[in-house]
Motif scaffolding. Structure first.
Motif, PDB file in Angstrom:
ATOM      1  N   UNK A   1      -0.132  15.096  -0.379  1.00 20.79           N
ATOM      2  CA  UNK A   1       0.630  15.781   0.891  1.00 20.79           C
ATOM      3  C   UNK A   1       1.830  14.974   0.965  1.00 20.79           C
ATOM      4  N   UNK A   2       1.664  13.738   1.156  1.00 23.88           N
ATOM      5  CA  UNK A   2       2.731  12.909   1.294  1.00 23.88           C
ATOM      6  C   UNK A   2       3.816  12.958   0.545  1.00 23.88           C
ATOM      7  N   UNK A   3       3.280  12.940  -0.891  1.00 21.23           N
ATOM      8  CA  UNK A   3       4.066  12.801  -2.134  1.00 21.23           C
ATOM      9  C   UNK A   3       4.846  13.979  -2.053  1.00 21.23           C
TER      10      UNK A   3
ATOM     11  N   UNK B   1       9.504   9.684   7.478  1.00 21.18           N
ATOM     12  CA  UNK B   1      10.018   9.395   8.331  1.00 21.18           C
ATOM     13  C   UNK B   1      11.688   9.297   8.266  1.00 21.18           C
ATOM     14  N   UNK B   2      12.087   8.600   7.484  1.00 22.16           N
ATOM     15  CA  UNK B   2      13.314   8.446   7.134  1.00 22.16           C
ATOM     16  C   UNK B   2      14.185   9.638   6.500  1.00 22.16           C
ATOM     17  N   UNK B   3      13.255  10.728   6.124  1.00 19.95           N
ATOM     18  CA  UNK B   3      13.887  11.739   5.237  1.00 19.95           C
ATOM     19  C   UNK B   3      14.349  11.454   3.942  1.00 19.95           C
ATOM     20  N   UNK B   4      13.856  10.421   3.275  1.00 24.39           N
ATOM     21  CA  UNK B   4      13.887  10.051   2.141  1.00 24.39           C
ATOM     22  C   UNK B   4      13.398  10.964   1.104  1.00 24.39           C
ATOM     23  N   UNK B   5      13.949  11.424   0.110  1.00 26.15           N
ATOM     24  CA  UNK B   5      13.356  12.288  -1.039  1.00 26.15           C
ATOM     25  C   UNK B   5      13.724  11.694  -2.630  1.00 26.15           C
TER      26      UNK B   5
ATOM     27  N   UNK C   1       6.712   5.827   5.829  1.00 24.06           N
ATOM     28  CA  UNK C   1       8.021   5.463   6.445  1.00 24.06           C
ATOM     29  C   UNK C   1       9.151   6.354   5.470  1.00 24.06           C
ATOM     30  N   UNK C   2       8.805   6.739   4.121  1.00 28.95           N
ATOM     31  CA  UNK C   2      10.158   7.516   3.616  1.00 28.95           C
ATOM     32  C   UNK C   2      10.147   8.882   4.246  1.00 28.95           C
TER      33      UNK C   2
ATOM     34  N   UNK D   1       0.907  -1.066   0.002  1.00 33.16           N
ATOM     35  CA  UNK D   1      -0.006  -0.159  -0.085  1.00 33.16           C
ATOM     36  C   UNK D   1       0.913   1.043  -0.115  1.00 33.16           C
ATOM     37  N   UNK D   2       0.522   2.443  -0.847  1.00 38.93           N
ATOM     38  CA  UNK D   2       1.251   3.549  -1.006  1.00 38.93           C
ATOM     39  C   UNK D   2       1.597   4.347   0.615  1.00 38.93           C
TER      40      UNK D   2
END
Lengths: 357, 357
Positions: free
Chosen positions: B294-296, B259-263, B256-257, B249-250
């Motif tokens: 918003x998450x994107x 939280x991890x600060x992944x971009x 998670x991304x 699921x997206x």
């Protein structure tokens, strides 16, 4: 406008049907209305009832013996049909709970046909499919000696030129003009170009950007006023820096060019699509096509290119007949074809390029 | 297959009508058939007669008092309806010579509706227009927990993916994939790309040509077998040189991304079109859309781009509601839109690009 809205609702029942048992359930849709019912004798072809309302509403309910239920509702455009809309909004489940329960999946819920409207929204494709356009206005109409010319306004395609009921070109259709001029692979600067037809001005408007020398024929009157996004200002005068528009028949002009030995780097034939008829020996459209094709290739420079539209990619027979004609010219040619999406056509369209062997 | 063909023929009479005088002329079409006639009481709403044939054929003839004549003919698919076809082939002139003469111009001659066929040809556009596809086969069908998935074969568009009755993508629709990846204006080499949705594999197949690093989600089972022209071999394995496919699921993944600060350099949201409903406060589709949006944007690199589809260009209200949502994100964005012709959609489609201010 006193158009009639025609709703259809079709249900494929999941089980074999005994008409007598399902009909009370089906009838419950109409319970709250005052309808006069007639049950028809179908000679054993299932159940058929018609219902007429006080307001002129007509319902036809049919239960075919193999399990197909078709419901038609015809009413005037201003009649309130919310009731049937509720039924139509369901995607799956049980349709009727009173009397009997019928399980169905995804009934075919077509948008209503609008019949007898002042502005017709249905302009079938060349391959014979029913399609509805978002047309809201007839902006121009003329019966010329040759054809019926209409310009219709579409919300998404802009103005659409319709000749004898066939969608010809819309303001959205730059893809058509690009395809019939070689999709950006050609350089027209300083070239001699002959456009046959092209009365909407689209090809001319694109090519003049590249400063060619050219000749064109047969302007359609309404276009220079109502297809501005297509023709720009090129149709406002019959002669520009690098073009002239000749309002003449093609055939005598082509014959004159053949006699004079004049040649062109490009001949772009935008006169008509390939005839759909598959009897090319008897059809005057095919005869005209062969004549123009032969003369066009005769005025083509040895290194020149001939561009033309074909027809719907689905009309395979008509397209192969055309390709046969290409093989029979007095001057042998090779050809290639390309399938292009022209936005307002709602079908994939074939374009041809031919050149002398 | 026991489908029913439904022909319609509508005539706008050029003069006001006295039903009694025109009906004998109209009836002459049916003279050679053995039909049982019923004349209905319409409470002053014109003339209405129904005719039932021995073979189950049904004709409804209606003369509206304002001059519109509607004729319906329903028959089984294998019934011979050559008679009505003759009438329909006329473009203008006088329709009936026996009894009385009626002048008409261009009657509305629609291709027959085929009702109850095994393979449905009608898949209305997002803006609610009736369109018929050249579909000849259902090649795949599945009812997943989330949606009804169909892959239909079209002669001109190749295989078409249909989700819950909406045309999603056909093998002809490279234009869709190009539009949702920036129409050739982007360079994906070495970039981090996140594709949300894209279960047909089209975006992935295009992007892997440019060797990006990427992640994608939610594969649609039938596509890797039946949409080869779209997905190539990218869906055959879940991990390639420069991509991985996550069947997750997206929302949890995006969280998670965050939280991890992944971009990511690009986020391509191919999950769904903008909801048509215009009550965004109450609609769970809009809520889902806002959450993903918003998450994107939160996982988007400061110089990154967010690509997504909108909806039909005609659904102006839904599009402006979407644009309103873009203005309400926790991280402010600018956007632009582009109108694109996706061949199998039969309507013009809006695509969005958004980036952080």
């Amino acid at each position: 406008d006193m158009a009639v809205r025609h709703y259809t609702l079709d249900i494929n029942l999941s089980t074999p049907v005994d008409s007598a048992s399902v009909v009370p359930g089906l009838l419950s849709i109409f319970h709250e209305q005052e309808l006069t019912e007639t049950i028809h004798d179908t000679n054993g072809h299932g159940y058929l009832a018609t219902f007429v309302g006080k307001n002129g509403r007509l319902v036809v309910l049919r239960v075919h013996s193999h399990g197909l239920v078709t419901i038609d509702l015809q009413c005037h455009e201003d009649d309130n049909i919310a009731q049937l809309d509720n039924v139509r909004d369901q995607k799956r489940g049980t349709l009727f709970h009173q009397g009997s329960v019928i399980i169905f999946h995804f009934p075919s819920r077509l948008p209503a046909l609008v019949r007898g409207a002042k502005v017709d929204r249905y302009w079938p494709t060349a391959d014979g499919r029913l399609v509805e356009y978002d047309v809201d206005e007839v902006v121009y109409e003329e019966d010329s000696a040759y054809q019926n010319i209409k310009i219709l306004h579409s919300q998404q395609y802009g103005n659409i030129l319709v000749l004898d009921g066939d969608v010809n070109l819309a303001e959205s259709d730059l893809a058509y003009t690009q395809a019939i001029t070689g999709n950006g692979r050609e350089n027209y600067a300083g070239k001699e170009v002959l456009i046959l037809g092209g009365g909407d001005g689209g090809i001319l408007a694109e090519l003049v950007k590249q400063k060619p020398k050219m000749v064109t024929m047969k302007v359609i009157d309404g276009c220079k006023m109502y297809m501005r996004r297509t023709c720009g200002n090129t149709l406002d005068t019959l002669r520009g820096d690098c073009y002239q528009i000749l309002i003449e028949d093609c055939v005598p002009l082509l014959k004159k060019y053949v006699q004079e030995g004049r040649t062109f780097d490009y001949v772009i034939n935008d006169l008509t699509a390939i005839p759909i008829s598959t009897a090319p020996e008897e059809d005057s459209m095919w005869e005209f096509l062969r004549l123009i094709l032969d003369l066009s290739v005769r005025v083509l420079h040895p290194k020149g290119k001939y561009f033309t539209q074909g027809n719907s990619v689905n009309l395979k027979e008509a397209l192969s007949l055309y390709e046969e004609q290409l093989g029979k010219l007095s001057c042998p040619v090779d050809f290639q074809k390309e399938v292009v999406c022209v936005p307002s056509y709602l079908e994939q369209w074939v374009f041809y390029t031919a050149w002398k062997k």
